[in-house]
Scaffold this active site. Structure first.
Site, PDB file in Angstrom:
ATOM      1  N   ARG A 180      37.271   4.334  16.801  1.00 46.61           N
ATOM      2  CA  ARG A 180      37.883   2.675  16.221  1.00 46.61           C
ATOM      3  C   ARG A 180      38.492   2.072  17.100  1.00 46.61           C
ATOM      4  O   ARG A 180      40.450   2.686  17.649  1.00 46.61           O
ATOM      5  CB  ARG A 180      38.525   2.810  15.269  1.00 46.61           C
ATOM      6  CG  ARG A 180      37.554   2.666  14.149  1.00 46.61           C
ATOM      7  CD  ARG A 180      37.568   2.072  12.577  1.00 46.61           C
ATOM      8  NE  ARG A 180      37.642   3.419  11.990  1.00 46.61           N
ATOM      9  CZ  ARG A 180      37.944   3.835  11.027  1.00 46.61           C
ATOM     10  NH1 ARG A 180      38.935   4.322  10.841  1.00 46.61           N
ATOM     11  NH2 ARG A 180      36.914   4.713   9.551  1.00 46.61           N
ATOM     12  N   GLU A 190      45.475  13.747  -1.857  1.00 47.78           N
ATOM     13  CA  GLU A 190      44.633  12.487  -1.948  1.00 47.78           C
ATOM     14  C   GLU A 190      43.002  12.789  -3.268  1.00 47.78           C
ATOM     15  O   GLU A 190      42.517  12.635  -4.173  1.00 47.78           O
ATOM     16  CB  GLU A 190      42.807  12.009  -1.062  1.00 47.78           C
ATOM     17  CG  GLU A 190      43.782  11.188  -0.170  1.00 47.78           C
ATOM     18  CD  GLU A 190      43.154  10.876   1.100  1.00 47.78           C
ATOM     19  OE1 GLU A 190      42.525  10.105   1.852  1.00 47.78           O
ATOM     20  OE2 GLU A 190      43.209  12.071   2.318  1.00 47.78           O
ATOM     21  N   HIS A 196      43.500   3.962   2.957  1.00 55.42           N
ATOM     22  CA  HIS A 196      44.143   5.701   3.027  1.00 55.42           C
ATOM     23  C   HIS A 196      45.004   5.825   1.481  1.00 55.42           C
ATOM     24  O   HIS A 196      46.066   5.655   1.727  1.00 55.42           O
ATOM     25  CB  HIS A 196      44.885   5.522   3.946  1.00 55.42           C
ATOM     26  CG  HIS A 196      43.299   6.023   5.367  1.00 55.42           C
ATOM     27  ND1 HIS A 196      44.303   5.691   6.701  1.00 55.42           N
ATOM     28  CD2 HIS A 196      42.734   6.744   5.339  1.00 55.42           C
ATOM     29  CE1 HIS A 196      43.311   5.576   7.282  1.00 55.42           C
ATOM     30  NE2 HIS A 196      42.460   6.955   6.280  1.00 55.42           N
ATOM     31  N   ARG A 228      36.093   9.010  -3.548  1.00 55.42           N
ATOM     32  CA  ARG A 228      36.853   8.098  -2.070  1.00 55.42           C
ATOM     33  C   ARG A 228      36.125   7.307  -1.813  1.00 55.42           C
ATOM     34  O   ARG A 228      35.524   7.454  -1.804  1.00 55.42           O
ATOM     35  CB  ARG A 228      37.523   8.823  -1.255  1.00 55.42           C
ATOM     36  CG  ARG A 228      38.035   7.960  -0.316  1.00 55.42           C
ATOM     37  CD  ARG A 228      38.829   8.309   1.396  1.00 55.42           C
ATOM     38  NE  ARG A 228      39.510   7.284   1.727  1.00 55.42           N
ATOM     39  CZ  ARG A 228      39.088   7.832   2.826  1.00 55.42           C
ATOM     40  NH1 ARG A 228      38.389   8.499   3.995  1.00 55.42           N
ATOM     41  NH2 ARG A 228      40.144   6.417   3.835  1.00 55.42           N
TER      42      ARG A 228
END
Length: 397
Positions: free
Chosen positions: A241, A384, A180, A91
């Protein structure tokens, strides 16, 4: 063909070894709390047996090396030698406008990818450490990068452009990219399969909620908007974040603290979010426990976290002229019952009728809205890794 998938996130490393002859998972697992106290690795064997191994993981390289050792472990490993692995799919978070599809990771590609690290300071370096660890342990093994930004390339210009001088886009590619994407691509398609509906004609909002989080508006199976921007910093309140913040507040803080651009980036990416509010952990499990104990800052952090998710759902429902399906996925989305409940409360005006009893699920596909709810609210565990393994296989055929 055996393909190992590595997904190196800001505080986690997911992995899965696939036998692509039948797309079966030989083993899978993940390192959690990377860089934090009480780090551990979960391992799921092909027979369904699960193990949790406590192991100090100060940073990603050590985590990847430990995972490799588990693959060939005499007791819980599934291969005798790392040479049995035919390829590794990674990824990869941000390639700017250099990459809009999955690619084989050559030295030239890695150099270009490394040049984009300032756009994703938490993830791109972690991705590169995974790639380099593989190169060290298995020199010459083919590696493929699957980019987070691909699914979001269908956004119209009105959604991805920022209202800043246009030449900043032309010269530097300053625009919304979104992240994502592999997860949003998987869960949006899987939700349709699960519910027995077609993507065409469906208005869906996919909520990938984890240590990092993003929301996407998916119309007719295609992304038309998403909460993350040029970097993974924009949008939701996340583990470390800040998410959405007034640009004027950024320059104000820079002046007050005497920070340069790198210092400000570090503050917004690594010292903000729920960790910044609480002054403690970035892990939502820790924050939830502290909130239950009545810690005021933890309560506030949770409220902010939930509220931002709800706002984006409302915004994207407006952008699409309604919503048919709301999907929750990723670590927090799949497992934090209270988050899903608090986010969905107050959305009755959109047609959401929530069912607290159905919501009492973790990590499994489920409809958590009432039977007569106009909007279907579902939990779809993301995969994923399968998407990355499939892209890797297709590139190497």
């Amino acid at each position: 063909m055996k393909i190992l998938v590595l997904n190196c996130g800001s505080s986690s490393i997911k992995y899965a070894l696939y036998n692509m002859d039948d797309k079966s998972v030989m083993t899978s697992g993940g390192a959690e709390r990377v860089g934090l106290d009480n780090a551990f690795v979960k391992v799921k064997l092909a027979n369904g047996e699960k193990k949790q191994i406590m192991h100090d993981i100060p940073e990603h390289t050590e985590g990847v090396k430990f995972i490799f050792s588990l693959l060939t472990d005499p007791e819980i490993g599934v291969i005798k030698d790392l040479k049995e692995i035919d390829a590794v799919g990674h990824r990869m978070v941000h390639g700017g406008e250099k990459f809009n599809k999955s690619v084989i990771l050559t030295d030239e590609v890695l150099k270009a990818f490394e040049e984009c690290s300032d756009l994703a300071p938490l993830h791109n370096p972690a991705n590169l450490k995974g790639v380099n660890a593989v190169k060290e342990l298995m020199p010459g093994l083919p590696q493929v990068g699957v980019f987070d930004t691909a699914f979001h390339q269908t956004m119209p210009a009105k959604a991805y452009m920022y209202a800043i001088p246009y030449d900043l886009y032309e010269k530097y590619g300053v625009r919304r990219y979104g992240f994502h994407g592999t997860s949003h691509r998987y869960v949006s398609a899987r939700a349709c399969e699960f519910l027995g509906i077609k993507a065409e004609g469906t208005k869906m909002i996919t909520c990938h909620i984890g240590n990092g989080g993003s929301i996407a508006a998916v119309l007719d199976g295609k992304c038309i908007d998403t909460s993350m921007g040029l970097t993974p910093l924009e949008g939701l309140v996340m583990g470390t974040r800040a998410g959405d913040i007034d640009g004027g507040a950024v320059t104000f803080i820079e002046k007050k603290l005497g920070l340069d651009a790198d210092g400000m980036s570090d503050l917004l990416n690594k010292k903000s979010g729920v960790a910044g509010i609480t002054g403690g952990s970035s892990d939502m499990r820790d924050v939830e426990n502290a909130a239950k104990a009545g810690e005021p800052k933890a309560v506030l952090a949770q409220q902010m976290y939930f509220y931002r998710i709800k706002k984006y759902i409302g915004a994207y429902a407006a952008a699409m002229g309604g919503v048919d399906v709301i999907v929750f996925t990723a670590g927090v989305g799949e497992n934090q019952i209270s988050m899903r409940s608090e986010v969905c409360k107050g959305l009755e005006f959109l047609g959401v009728k929530f069912d607290d009893e159905k919501n009492n699920v973790r990590g499994e596909e489920a409809i958590i809205s009432a039977d007569d709810s106009k909007v279907k609210v579902v939990v779809i565990p993301t995969d994923e890794e399968l998407m990355i393994a499939t892209d890797t296989m297709n590139l190497l055929k």
